[in-house]
Scaffold this motif. Structure first.
Motif, PDB file in Angstrom:
ATOM      1  N   ARG A  35      71.584 -93.423  18.791  1.00  0.00           N
ATOM      2  CA  ARG A  35      71.857 -92.436  19.844  1.00  0.00           C
ATOM      3  C   ARG A  35      72.021 -91.030  19.300  1.00  0.00           C
ATOM      4  NH1 ARG A  35      76.584 -95.344  22.988  1.00  0.00           N
ATOM      5  NH2 ARG A  35      76.948 -96.220  20.949  1.00  0.00           N
ATOM      6  N   GLU A  36      72.419 -90.892  18.062  1.00  0.00           N
ATOM      7  CA  GLU A  36      72.593 -89.570  17.461  1.00  0.00           C
ATOM      8  C   GLU A  36      71.666 -89.457  16.264  1.00  0.00           C
ATOM      9  OE1 GLU A  36      76.137 -86.846  15.574  1.00  0.00           O
ATOM     10  OE2 GLU A  36      76.647 -88.398  17.011  1.00  0.00           O
ATOM     11  N   ARG A  51      74.599 -94.024   9.592  1.00  0.00           N
ATOM     12  CA  ARG A  51      73.538 -94.371  10.539  1.00  0.00           C
ATOM     13  C   ARG A  51      72.241 -94.673   9.805  1.00  0.00           C
ATOM     14  NH1 ARG A  51      73.597 -89.227  13.268  1.00  0.00           N
ATOM     15  NH2 ARG A  51      75.468 -88.742  12.104  1.00  0.00           N
ATOM     16  N   THR A  85      69.555 -86.534  22.681  1.00  0.00           N
ATOM     17  CA  THR A  85      70.705 -85.941  22.009  1.00  0.00           C
ATOM     18  C   THR A  85      71.392 -84.891  22.858  1.00  0.00           C
ATOM     19  OG1 THR A  85      69.361 -84.263  20.938  1.00  0.00           O
ATOM     20  CG2 THR A  85      69.718 -86.334  19.728  1.00  0.00           C
ATOM     21  N   THR A  87      73.449 -83.360  26.035  1.00  0.00           N
ATOM     22  CA  THR A  87      74.464 -83.811  26.963  1.00  0.00           C
ATOM     23  C   THR A  87      74.465 -82.877  28.148  1.00  0.00           C
ATOM     24  OG1 THR A  87      75.783 -84.542  25.100  1.00  0.00           O
ATOM     25  CG2 THR A  87      76.917 -84.347  27.217  1.00  0.00           C
TER      26      THR A  87
END
Length: 98
Positions: A35-36, A51, A85, A87
């Motif tokens: 997700r990141e 990650r 990424t 928001t």
């Protein structure tokens, strides 16, 4: 086959995950995807070593973004164009329809 990337020395400021904590990260990436993005500066990982290792453990290619540093660097929100990424920002009070 995943790519091999070295790490920036500054990345050593944060410890690597081990044991159950790392296993939980691997399970999360397996279930939800990465997700990141992993941040790279000068072809070395600056942020996202855990990650990166989790992606390698899963045999998936890590998704990278290039760090922009210096006086000409855009704001962090403009650093990458990947929608995953970003928001959504809440509307300001002045833009509300009362």
């Amino acid at each position: 086959m995943t790519i091999e990337i070295k790490f920036q020395p500054l990345a050593d400021l944060f410890p690597l995950m081990e044991g159950a904590e790392f296993d939980a990260l691997v399970a999360d990436i397996k279930a939800n995807g990465l997700r990141e993005l992993i941040t790279v500066y000068q072809n070395k990982i600056l942020d996202g070593r855990n990650r990166y290792h989790a992606c390698r453990a899963l045999g998936i290619e890590p998704r990278l973004t290039q760090a922009m540093m210096g006086p000409r660097a855009p704001s962090s929100s403009a650093r990458t164009s990947t929608a995953a990424t970003s928001t959504p920002r809440p509307k300001s009070k002045s833009s509300r329809n009362w």
